[in-house]
Design an enzyme around this catalytic site. Structure first.
Site, PDB file in Angstrom:
ATOM      1  CE1 TYR A 149      -3.681  -2.453   0.508  1.00 40.45           C
ATOM      2  CE2 TYR A 149      -4.680  -0.319   0.974  1.00 40.45           C
ATOM      3  CZ  TYR A 149      -4.807  -1.650   0.650  1.00 40.45           C
ATOM      4  OH  TYR A 149      -6.046  -2.178   0.469  1.00 40.45           O
ATOM      5  CE  LYS A 197       1.233 -17.849  -2.835  1.00 40.58           C
ATOM      6  NZ  LYS A 197       0.263 -18.975  -2.976  1.00 40.58           N
ATOM      7  CG  ASP A 229      -2.809 -20.198  -1.691  1.00 39.52           C
ATOM      8  OD1 ASP A 229      -2.327 -20.229  -0.533  1.00 39.52           O
ATOM      9  OD2 ASP A 229      -2.302 -20.808  -2.651  1.00 39.52           O
ATOM     10  CG  ASP A 253      -8.257  -4.288   1.278  1.00 38.84           C
ATOM     11  OD1 ASP A 253      -9.194  -3.770   1.919  1.00 38.84           O
ATOM     12  OD2 ASP A 253      -8.171  -4.237   0.034  1.00 38.84           O
ATOM     13  CG  ASP A 257     -14.056  -6.322   1.488  1.00 33.63           C
ATOM     14  OD1 ASP A 257     -13.881  -5.605   2.489  1.00 33.63           O
ATOM     15  OD2 ASP A 257     -14.483  -5.896   0.394  1.00 33.63           O
TER      16      ASP A 257
HETATM   17  C1  IPM Z   1     -10.482  -0.614   3.712  1.00 35.50           C
HETATM   18  C2  IPM Z   1     -10.679   0.049   2.382  1.00 35.50           C
HETATM   19  C3  IPM Z   1      -9.466   0.908   2.079  1.00 35.50           C
HETATM   20  C4  IPM Z   1      -8.270  -0.013   1.969  1.00 35.50           C
HETATM   21  C5  IPM Z   1      -9.603   1.805   0.836  1.00 35.50           C
HETATM   22  C6  IPM Z   1     -10.792   2.726   0.938  1.00 35.50           C
HETATM   23  C7  IPM Z   1      -8.353   2.574   0.553  1.00 35.50           C
HETATM   24  O1  IPM Z   1     -10.921  -0.889   1.388  1.00 35.50           O
HETATM   25  O2  IPM Z   1     -10.364   0.109   4.722  1.00 35.50           O
HETATM   26  O3  IPM Z   1     -10.436  -1.837   3.772  1.00 35.50           O
HETATM   27  O4  IPM Z   1      -8.013  -0.588   0.900  1.00 35.50           O
HETATM   28  O5  IPM Z   1      -7.578  -0.180   2.977  1.00 35.50           O
HETATM   29 MN    MN Z   2     -11.018  -2.935   2.106  1.00 33.76          MN
END
Ligand code: IPM
Ligand code: MN
Length: 362
Positions: A149, A197, A229, A253, A257
């Site tokens: 990042y 990884k 993975d 990240d 999700d």
């Molecule tokens: C998160 C979001 C952020 C990230 C974005 C908005 C930059 O997806 O907080 O997970 O990728 O960290």
């Molecule tokens: Mn995110």
């Protein structure tokens, strides 16, 4: 933070941001005002612009004014950033997401804590079978200020035909977030799963080496390693087996999700980003759902992720009694069958009605 009368007083930076951010933050403030009254805590709110809102006004996703507010705050309550208007131009120089990325870096918020907990009222909403999600309760600790990042160099080659990013980690960056994971495991079920990884990446091999070394100080904690993975699979196959998952920025990240769908609604989930700067502990608290632009201005978003983030913020400020009151009120509201649209198919409440329902149960 406390004055001589022993009345508790805190400066809270409020950054509602984009999309549904302002709506959900408003409900969290409602709840905070209730605990403020009940437990005699004074919150001085200072609102700042961030994300697309800030770009429209200042052409910067994190304006100086907002930087000053967050630097001087005891904690930050954050909504979301992101606006589809910027997705149309992939070369846009300023993007709403830069607001949160710069803020993480500015305040050295190196650990992102995302708890994944299922509620029995939501079991039927999960795409996974009840027997798989029953009792799921784990925390992902994502390193937040390093890795791909932020690594340099990044960009395009001179002829622009190639692009590159750099994934880089130092042993210090790994150690400080590793400590947070081990300490947290000790307060929970005593297990840390490191996701990497290391069969391919040099940075992952450093992670493995550094965490194995650090583990000598925490030998009472069970430690295991999983390739990312495989971890993506196991989180869905056997989520109840995890306690604390520790991982680098981008893996975290993606996995958070993925993990959020287990619970049935991403709208329920809080997160904390913590670190320290200038000898002061720093904390930013936000729902994980993002700006949800399709829902903006409709009063339909689920404010629980933000309200639970506000509860985490109170823990960070040492106000456990008040934070527990909020969590109990959320549990009570759900068990009373009060849901927003993401959870119920009919007779659902609006965002603000949900805020009222929780507030009235404190
Ligand atoms: C998160 C979001 C952020 C990230 C974005 C908005 C930059 O997806 O907080 O997970 O990728 O960290
Ligand atoms: Mn995110």
């Amino acid at each position: 933070m406390s004055n001589s009368n022993n009345q508790k007083e805190f400066n809270i930076a409020v950054l509602p941001g984009d999309g549904v951010g302002p709506e959900v933050v408003k409900e969290a403030i409602k709840v905070l005002n209730k605990v403020s009254e009940k437990y005699q805590i004074r919150f001085n709110y200072q609102e700042g612009l961030i994300g697309a809102q800030a770009i429209y006004k200042y052409n910067s996703a994190l304006p100086e004014e907002t930087k000053e507010i967050v630097e001087n705050a005891d904690a930050i309550l954050f909504g979301a950033v992101g606006d589809p208007a910027f997705d149309k131009d992939p070369n846009a120089k300023v993007r709403p997401e830069q607001g949160i990325l710069q803020l993480r870096k500015l305040l050295n918020l190196y650990a992102n804590i995302r708890p994944i907990k299922t509620y029995k009222e939501l079991y039927s909403k999960s795409p996974l079978k009840e027997e798989i999600i029953n009792g799921v309760d784990f925390v992902v600790i994502r390193e937040l200020t390093g890795g791909i990042y932020f690594g340099e160099p990044r960009g395009r080659t001179e002829n622009s035909k190639k692009a590159f990013d750099t994934c880089i980690y130092s042993d210090e960056e790994i150690t400080r977030v590793g400590r947070i994971a081990f300490e947290m495991a000790r307060k929970r079920r005593n297990k840390v799963t490191v996701v990497d990884k290391s069969n391919v990446l040099a940075t992952s091999r450093l992670w493995k080496e550094v965490i194995n070394n650090l583990h000598k100080e925490y030998s009472d904690v069970n430690l295991e390693f999983l390739y990312v993975d495989n971890a993506a699979m196991q989180i869905i196959r056997r989520p109840a087996d995890f306690d604390v998952i520790l991982t680098e920025n981008m893996f975290g990240d993606i996995l958070t999700d993925e993990a959020s769908v287990i619970t049935g609604s991403i709208g329920m989930l809080p997160s904390s980003s913590i670190g320290e700067k200038d000898g002061k502990r720093r904390g930013l608290f936000e729902p994980i759902h993002g700006s949800y632009p399709e829902g903006a201005g409709k009063n339909i978003a689920n404010p629980i992720g933000t309200i639970l983030s506000a509860a985490d913020m109170l823990d960070f400020l040492g106000l456990d009694e008040a934070s527990n009151a909020i969590r109990n009120a959320v549990d009570k509201t759900l068990s009373d069958g009060i849901f927003t649209m993401d959870i119920a198919n009919e007779n659902y409440m609006s965002c603000s009605e949900m805020g009222d329902a929780i507030t009235s149960r404190i």
